[in-house]
Write a protein that holds these residues in place. Sequence first.
Motif, PDB file in Angstrom:
ATOM      1  N   VAL A  44      30.196  -7.121 -23.624  1.00 65.03           N
ATOM      2  CA  VAL A  44      30.778  -6.906 -24.726  1.00 65.03           C
ATOM      3  C   VAL A  44      32.121  -7.547 -25.158  1.00 65.03           C
ATOM      4  O   VAL A  44      32.959  -6.905 -24.323  1.00 65.03           O
ATOM      5  N   TYR A  45      32.418  -8.445 -25.736  1.00 64.17           N
ATOM      6  CA  TYR A  45      33.705  -8.953 -25.836  1.00 64.17           C
ATOM      7  C   TYR A  45      34.253  -9.104 -27.259  1.00 64.17           C
ATOM      8  O   TYR A  45      33.745  -8.932 -27.976  1.00 64.17           O
ATOM      9  N   GLY A  46      35.617  -9.051 -27.172  1.00 61.65           N
ATOM     10  CA  GLY A  46      36.239  -9.215 -28.323  1.00 61.65           C
ATOM     11  C   GLY A  46      37.852  -8.827 -28.107  1.00 61.65           C
ATOM     12  O   GLY A  46      38.442  -8.416 -27.096  1.00 61.65           O
ATOM     13  N   ILE A  47      38.703  -9.080 -29.167  1.00 57.46           N
ATOM     14  CA  ILE A  47      40.256  -8.762 -29.132  1.00 57.46           C
ATOM     15  C   ILE A  47      40.406  -7.097 -29.120  1.00 57.46           C
ATOM     16  O   ILE A  47      39.450  -6.379 -29.672  1.00 57.46           O
ATOM     17  N   PRO A  48      41.343  -6.858 -28.750  1.00 59.62           N
ATOM     18  CA  PRO A  48      41.742  -5.281 -28.870  1.00 59.62           C
ATOM     19  C   PRO A  48      41.556  -4.654 -30.037  1.00 59.62           C
ATOM     20  O   PRO A  48      42.234  -5.481 -31.033  1.00 59.62           O
ATOM     21  N   GLY A  49      40.956  -3.526 -30.306  1.00 60.22           N
ATOM     22  CA  GLY A  49      40.842  -3.106 -31.378  1.00 60.22           C
ATOM     23  C   GLY A  49      39.669  -3.402 -32.153  1.00 60.22           C
ATOM     24  O   GLY A  49      39.548  -2.971 -33.274  1.00 60.22           O
ATOM     25  N   ALA A  50      38.815  -4.275 -31.689  1.00 58.55           N
ATOM     26  CA  ALA A  50      37.621  -4.837 -32.367  1.00 58.55           C
ATOM     27  C   ALA A  50      36.406  -3.923 -32.474  1.00 58.55           C
ATOM     28  O   ALA A  50      35.475  -4.028 -33.303  1.00 58.55           O
ATOM     29  N   GLY A  51      36.592  -2.724 -31.633  1.00 64.17           N
ATOM     30  CA  GLY A  51      35.433  -1.762 -31.640  1.00 64.17           C
ATOM     31  C   GLY A  51      34.256  -1.904 -30.510  1.00 64.17           C
ATOM     32  O   GLY A  51      33.209  -1.449 -30.462  1.00 64.17           O
ATOM     33  N   LYS A  52      34.938  -2.848 -29.426  1.00 65.72           N
ATOM     34  CA  LYS A  52      34.027  -2.744 -28.197  1.00 65.72           C
ATOM     35  C   LYS A  52      33.631  -1.567 -27.354  1.00 65.72           C
ATOM     36  O   LYS A  52      32.556  -1.164 -27.156  1.00 65.72           O
ATOM     37  N   SER A  53      34.765  -0.705 -27.551  1.00 64.00           N
ATOM     38  CA  SER A  53      34.323   0.646 -26.963  1.00 64.00           C
ATOM     39  C   SER A  53      33.352   1.604 -27.786  1.00 64.00           C
ATOM     40  O   SER A  53      32.351   2.393 -27.262  1.00 64.00           O
TER      41      SER A  53
END
Length: 134
Positions: free
Chosen positions: A100-109
Motif C-alpha cells: 500500500v503506497y502513498g504520500i505521508p498522511g494519505a491513510g496507508k496505515s
Amino acid sequence: MSKQIPGILSFIKEVSKSNTKMQYSTMNALQGVRKQLGDVEVNELLEWISTIDPQTRHRDISRKRRENTGDWFLRTEQFLKWRDYSQGSDESFENTILGVYGIPGAGKSVIFSFIVDHIQTAFESENEYCITWL
C-alpha cells in the motif's frame, strides 16, 4: 495530456514491479538474518530499528477508524489479486506481497489496519493464518 496517460501508467506499473521485487528481496534477507541470529535477536534488531510496536499502533488506529473505512479497498484489483493468490488460484509472483503506497498522511496505515482486521475476521475459524507487517 491523454496521450501521456499510457506512458504514465506503464511507468507506474514498472515502478510497482521493482518495488515488489525489492520487498521480496527484503523478506528473503530477513529470513536469512533470522536463520543466523534467531528470533530473539531479530526481534531485538527490529525493536532497535523502530521503537513503535506494530500491534499497539494497529490497535490504536483500529479504534479510531470510522465504520466502513476501507470497504472500498476490498474491491480493488490489487487486493483481489493478492487475496486470490493467497488462496492458491494465481501463480503470479507479483501478487505475493500486498503493498500500500502513498504520500505521508494519505491513510496507508488506516487501510492496512482495516485489512488486518478483515483478515483476522475472515479467518477467525481457521487455525492457520499469519499476518506480518513492518
